[in-house]
Design a protein around this motif. Structure first.
Motif, short mmCIF file in Angstrom:
data_model
loop_
_atom_site.label_atom_id
_atom_site.label_comp_id
_atom_site.label_asym_id
_atom_site.label_seq_id
_atom_site.Cartn_x
_atom_site.Cartn_y
_atom_site.Cartn_z
N HIS A 104 2.02 14.40 4.13
CA HIS A 104 2.73 13.82 5.28
C HIS A 104 4.25 13.93 5.08
O HIS A 104 4.98 14.25 6.01
CB HIS A 104 2.32 12.37 5.51
N HIS A 105 4.71 13.70 3.85
CA HIS A 105 6.15 13.80 3.60
C HIS A 105 6.63 15.24 3.79
O HIS A 105 7.75 15.46 4.25
CB HIS A 105 6.48 13.29 2.20
N ALA A 106 5.77 16.20 3.44
CA ALA A 106 6.15 17.60 3.58
C ALA A 106 6.10 18.05 5.05
O ALA A 106 6.92 18.85 5.49
CB ALA A 106 5.24 18.47 2.73
N MET B 123 -2.29 13.14 -0.91
CA MET B 123 -2.46 13.18 0.54
C MET B 123 -1.19 12.74 1.26
O MET B 123 -0.79 13.32 2.26
CB MET B 123 -3.63 12.27 0.95
N HIS B 124 -0.53 11.70 0.72
CA HIS B 124 0.67 11.19 1.37
C HIS B 124 1.82 12.19 1.24
O HIS B 124 2.66 12.30 2.13
CB HIS B 124 1.05 9.84 0.76
N ALA B 125 1.82 12.95 0.13
CA ALA B 125 2.87 13.97 -0.05
C ALA B 125 2.78 15.02 1.06
O ALA B 125 3.79 15.57 1.49
CB ALA B 125 2.73 14.62 -1.43
N LEU C 121 0.18 4.72 -1.89
CA LEU C 121 0.45 6.05 -1.31
C LEU C 121 1.48 6.84 -2.12
O LEU C 121 1.49 8.06 -2.09
CB LEU C 121 0.91 5.92 0.15
N HIS C 122 2.36 6.15 -2.83
CA HIS C 122 3.37 6.88 -3.61
C HIS C 122 3.05 6.97 -5.09
O HIS C 122 3.79 7.63 -5.83
CB HIS C 122 4.76 6.28 -3.39
N HIS C 123 1.97 6.33 -5.54
CA HIS C 123 1.71 6.36 -6.98
C HIS C 123 0.27 6.67 -7.38
O HIS C 123 0.06 7.35 -8.37
CB HIS C 123 2.14 5.03 -7.63
N LEU D 291 0.84 -1.21 0.00
CA LEU D 291 0.00 0.00 0.00
C LEU D 291 0.87 1.25 0.00
O LEU D 291 0.61 2.20 -0.74
CB LEU D 291 -0.91 0.02 1.23
N HIS D 292 1.91 1.25 0.83
CA HIS D 292 2.77 2.42 0.93
C HIS D 292 3.54 2.64 -0.37
O HIS D 292 3.58 3.74 -0.91
CB HIS D 292 3.71 2.25 2.13
N ARG D 293 4.11 1.55 -0.88
CA ARG D 293 4.95 1.70 -2.08
C ARG D 293 4.13 2.03 -3.33
O ARG D 293 4.50 2.92 -4.09
CB ARG D 293 5.76 0.41 -2.30
N LEU E 216 14.97 7.65 6.67
CA LEU E 216 15.56 7.53 5.34
C LEU E 216 14.47 7.53 4.27
O LEU E 216 14.64 8.10 3.19
CB LEU E 216 16.38 6.24 5.24
N HIS E 217 13.34 6.87 4.58
CA HIS E 217 12.23 6.88 3.62
C HIS E 217 11.83 8.32 3.31
O HIS E 217 11.57 8.68 2.16
CB HIS E 217 11.04 6.09 4.17
N HIS E 218 11.80 9.16 4.35
CA HIS E 218 11.40 10.55 4.16
C HIS E 218 12.48 11.38 3.47
O HIS E 218 12.15 12.28 2.71
CB HIS E 218 11.08 11.19 5.52
ZN LIG Z 1 5.95 7.55 2.09
#
Ligand SMILES: [Zn+2]
Ligand SMILES: [Zn+2]
Length: 181
Positions: free
Chosen positions: A74-76, A70-72, A61-63, A56-58, A151-153
Motif C-alpha cells: 500500500h505504501h508503494a 502487505m502494508h508495504a 502493519l509496520h512491524h 494496529l497501524h503502528r 506525511l505518513h506515506h
Molecule cells: Zn502505514
C-alpha cells in the motif's frame, strides 16, 4: 492485500448492514436503561477503535512480518485497491471482540461495543480511501486527515499512524504536522 473493486468496496455495504442488524436485534425489545447501556458501550467501542487503529497501524502493519509486507504494498502504490477483505475483518471483530464480550458481559453491552467498533472501522476505511482518492476543501476535517496521512506515506520519519484522528499520535509523540510542528 490487492483486491477486486467489489472486494475493495464491500466494506461500505457489509458494515452498514451489520451495524443495522446489531442495533435492530438488540434494541427492538430493549428497555430504556438497556438502550442507554448500548449507546454508552457504542461510544466506548468507537473511541476504542481509534486507539486500536493507531496501535494496529503502528505496531502490526509496520512491524509484524506478514502484515508489514502487505502494508508495504500500500505504501508503494497508495492508489491501488489494497485493503483487508470484509470476511477477514468481520471474522476478527466477531471472534476477538464480540464473542469474548458476549461471554463476559450482557448482550446489549457486547452488541453496543461491537457496533461502535465497527462504526469506527467503517469511518477509518472511508477516511483512508478518501485520503488517497478524493479532493478535500482546505480547512476541512478530510483535508487535515489527507495531509496527515500524506506525511505518513512520505515523511522519512515514522509518523502519523492515526488516520481518523491525530489524538493518539499527539499523545504518544508520533505526530507530525505539514508545517513541521
Ligand atoms: Zn502505514
Ligand atoms: Zn495510505
Amino acid at each position: 492485500m490487492r483486491m477486486s473493486r467489489v472486494g475493495y468496496f464491500a466494506d461500505f455495504v457489509v458494515y452498514p448492514v451489520l451495524l443495522a442488524v446489531l442495533a435492530w436485534e438488540t434494541l427492538r425489545h430493549a428497555l430504556a436503561p438497556q438502550r442507554e447501556d448500548w449507546m454508552l458501550a457504542a461510544g466506548v467501542g468507537l473511541g476504542g477503535w481509534t486507539l486500536l487503529e493507531y496501535a494496529l497501524h503502528r505496531y502490526v502493519l509496520h512491524h509484524a512480518p506478514p502484515f508489514r509486507r502487505m502494508h508495504a504494498l500500500h505504501h508503494a502504490s497508495p492508489a491501488a485497491l489494497i485493503g483487508t477483505p470484509s470476511w477477514l475483518s468481520v471474522s476478527l471483530i466477531g471472534g476477538l471482540v464480540f464473542l469474548p464480550l458476549l461471554h463476559a458481559l450482557q448482550l446489549d453491552i457486547a452488541s453496543g461495543a461491537t457496533a461502535g467498533l465497527m462504526l469506527g472501522y467503517l469511518w477509518y476505511v472511508g477516511v483512508h480511501h478518501a485520503a488517497h482518492h478524493r479532493r478535500a476543501r482546505p480547512g476541512s476535517y478530510l483535508h487535515r486527515a489527507k495531509q496527515r496521512h500524506a506525511l505518513h506515506h512520505h515523511s522519512p520519519q515514522a509518523c502519523n499512524f492515526g488516520v481518523t484522528t491525530a489524538l493518539w499520535d499527539r499523545l504518544f509523540g508520533s505526530a507530525q504536522s505539514p508545517t513541521g510542528g
